[in-house]
Design an enzyme around this catalytic site. Sequence first.
Site, PDB file in Angstrom:
ATOM      1  N   TYR A 288      46.752  38.238  52.845  1.00  0.00           N
ATOM      2  CA  TYR A 288      46.259  39.050  51.726  1.00  0.00           C
ATOM      3  C   TYR A 288      47.440  39.604  50.912  1.00  0.00           C
ATOM      4  CZ  TYR A 288      42.585  41.560  49.248  1.00  0.00           C
ATOM      5  OH  TYR A 288      41.707  42.013  48.286  1.00  0.00           O
TER       6      TYR A 288
ATOM      7  N   LYS B 100      45.529  46.581  46.189  1.00  0.00           N
ATOM      8  CA  LYS B 100      44.308  47.310  46.575  1.00  0.00           C
ATOM      9  C   LYS B 100      44.645  48.727  47.061  1.00  0.00           C
ATOM     10  CE  LYS B 100      41.075  44.206  45.762  1.00  0.00           C
ATOM     11  NZ  LYS B 100      40.304  44.300  44.507  1.00  0.00           N
TER      12      LYS B 100
HETATM   13  P1  NAP Z   1      35.225  36.439  41.321  1.00  0.00           P
HETATM   14  O1  NAP Z   1      33.804  36.088  41.205  1.00  0.00           O
HETATM   15  O2  NAP Z   1      36.229  35.341  41.191  1.00  0.00           O
HETATM   16  O3  NAP Z   1      35.532  37.637  40.328  1.00  0.00           O
HETATM   17  C1  NAP Z   1      36.846  37.980  39.945  1.00  0.00           C
HETATM   18  C2  NAP Z   1      36.783  38.277  38.467  1.00  0.00           C
HETATM   19  O4  NAP Z   1      38.030  38.812  38.006  1.00  0.00           O
HETATM   20  C3  NAP Z   1      36.508  37.010  37.640  1.00  0.00           C
HETATM   21  O5  NAP Z   1      35.445  37.254  36.763  1.00  0.00           O
HETATM   22  C4  NAP Z   1      37.815  36.836  36.866  1.00  0.00           C
HETATM   23  O6  NAP Z   1      37.654  36.208  35.616  1.00  0.00           O
HETATM   24  C5  NAP Z   1      38.195  38.296  36.691  1.00  0.00           C
HETATM   25  N1  NAP Z   1      39.565  38.405  36.189  1.00  0.00           N
HETATM   26  C6  NAP Z   1      40.710  37.936  36.719  1.00  0.00           C
HETATM   27  N2  NAP Z   1      41.752  38.226  35.900  1.00  0.00           N
HETATM   28  C7  NAP Z   1      41.233  38.897  34.846  1.00  0.00           C
HETATM   29  C8  NAP Z   1      41.773  39.447  33.662  1.00  0.00           C
HETATM   30  N3  NAP Z   1      43.081  39.388  33.387  1.00  0.00           N
HETATM   31  N4  NAP Z   1      40.938  40.067  32.771  1.00  0.00           N
HETATM   32  C9  NAP Z   1      39.612  40.147  33.018  1.00  0.00           C
HETATM   33  N5  NAP Z   1      39.021  39.635  34.114  1.00  0.00           N
HETATM   34  C10 NAP Z   1      39.835  39.003  35.016  1.00  0.00           C
HETATM   35  O7  NAP Z   1      35.540  37.098  42.770  1.00  0.00           O
HETATM   36  P2  NAP Z   1      34.947  38.381  43.509  1.00  0.00           P
HETATM   37  O8  NAP Z   1      35.267  38.159  44.941  1.00  0.00           O
HETATM   38  O9  NAP Z   1      33.576  38.668  43.081  1.00  0.00           O
HETATM   39  O10 NAP Z   1      35.931  39.543  42.996  1.00  0.00           O
HETATM   40  C11 NAP Z   1      35.461  40.757  42.429  1.00  0.00           C
HETATM   41  C12 NAP Z   1      36.198  41.938  43.027  1.00  0.00           C
HETATM   42  O11 NAP Z   1      35.776  42.086  44.381  1.00  0.00           O
HETATM   43  C13 NAP Z   1      37.715  41.788  43.069  1.00  0.00           C
HETATM   44  O12 NAP Z   1      38.298  43.039  42.790  1.00  0.00           O
HETATM   45  C14 NAP Z   1      37.968  41.418  44.514  1.00  0.00           C
HETATM   46  O13 NAP Z   1      39.271  41.735  44.952  1.00  0.00           O
HETATM   47  C15 NAP Z   1      36.919  42.290  45.176  1.00  0.00           C
HETATM   48  N6  NAP Z   1      36.630  41.963  46.565  1.00  0.00           N
HETATM   49  C16 NAP Z   1      36.209  40.719  46.896  1.00  0.00           C
HETATM   50  C17 NAP Z   1      35.953  40.431  48.231  1.00  0.00           C
HETATM   51  C18 NAP Z   1      35.519  39.053  48.644  1.00  0.00           C
HETATM   52  O14 NAP Z   1      35.613  38.726  49.833  1.00  0.00           O
HETATM   53  N7  NAP Z   1      35.024  38.231  47.745  1.00  0.00           N
HETATM   54  C19 NAP Z   1      36.112  41.407  49.225  1.00  0.00           C
HETATM   55  C20 NAP Z   1      36.534  42.673  48.849  1.00  0.00           C
HETATM   56  C21 NAP Z   1      36.789  42.948  47.509  1.00  0.00           C
HETATM   57  P3  NAP Z   1      38.098  34.654  35.478  1.00  0.00           P
HETATM   58  O15 NAP Z   1      37.194  33.898  36.400  1.00  0.00           O
HETATM   59  O16 NAP Z   1      37.919  34.354  34.036  1.00  0.00           O
HETATM   60  O17 NAP Z   1      39.515  34.572  35.917  1.00  0.00           O
END
Ligand code: NAP
Length: 263
Positions: free
Chosen positions: A156, A163
């Site tokens: 990570y 984070k």
């Molecule tokens: P996701 O569907 O890939 O979402 C991530 C989003 O961030 C995408 O829409 C991406 O857009 C956007 N992004 C990246 N760079 C950006 C920028 N410069 N400006 C605007 N948007 C941007 O993945 P997700 O897992 O749902 O992630 C959402 C949140 O949940 C994140 O903060 C992640 O760390 C957190 N989280 C996820 C998990 C997990 O296991 N999935 C666990 C804990 C926390 P593009 O696709 O256009 O790049």
Amino acid sequence: MMLLKGKTGLILGVANRRSLAWAAATAVAREGARLALSCRSERIEENVRELARQLDRPLILRCDVTQDADLDRMPETLRRSFGTLDFVIHAVAFAQREDLAGRFRDTTRAGYHLAQDVSSYSLTAVARRVAPLMEGRDGSIVTLTYLGGQRVVPHYNVMGVAKAALDMSVRYLAADLGPEHIRVNAISAGPVRTLAASGIRGLSRLLSFHRAYAPLRRNTALEDIGNAALFLVSHLSRGITGEVIHVDNGFHILGLAGLDPEG
Ligand code: NAP
């Protein structure tokens, strides 16, 4: 009675139907909220417009959170369409793939800055701009974080450091915005297979480890996150701010996993 009838919200980070932001969007829309969905690129916007047909005509915005011009445009667009804003769900993160594998010490300055900029600073950048729209609305801002910002999780790496900064930003923002009756909280989600999570090496092993050892013996479901986000933006959580709520089937309480308690 719908929990969010008459409320408006901005959701950042919908990429596809597996996105945690989309889970949140469907949960809050189900309870009557009017939504603006913001995405980074034209490529993703098409996807989001397609998904958005399942909701009640949400506003679609384009915002790259590393671009001040995009961020500056957002409040005016929201004001024109909604007048005021009740909540924001920030579900945005990014790190270079090479920084999510191998050794943390090899993180480059550019990779470190990028992860911090997109994944941590963006919360503050957005909060500053939307706060005036939340005046007199008992606003709520929610972000998504992960246990890797509190403890070491293999691979990570730089995202864990981002984070940690995000978690602390939640507390400083909560203190800052509390007198304006705006709450700021984070959901620490257990691992879910999304686009962003697929960039982390060893995700499949992480998911089976959670399933095997989390107290509730299951993986985090998208609906778990959606419902927690709904709770945090609704009046049901009125007394909660500056908090990181773990929605991970209890995994974070473990000091050591994998030992047979009978052994
Ligand atoms: P996701 O569907 O890939 O979402 C991530 C989003 O961030 C995408 O829409 C991406 O857009 C956007 N992004 C990246 N760079 C950006 C920028 N410069 N400006 C605007 N948007 C941007 O993945 P997700 O897992 O749902 O992630 C959402 C949140 O949940 C994140 O903060 C992640 O760390 C957190 N989280 C996820 C998990 C997990 O296991 N999935 C666990 C804990 C926390 P593009 O696709 O256009 O790049």
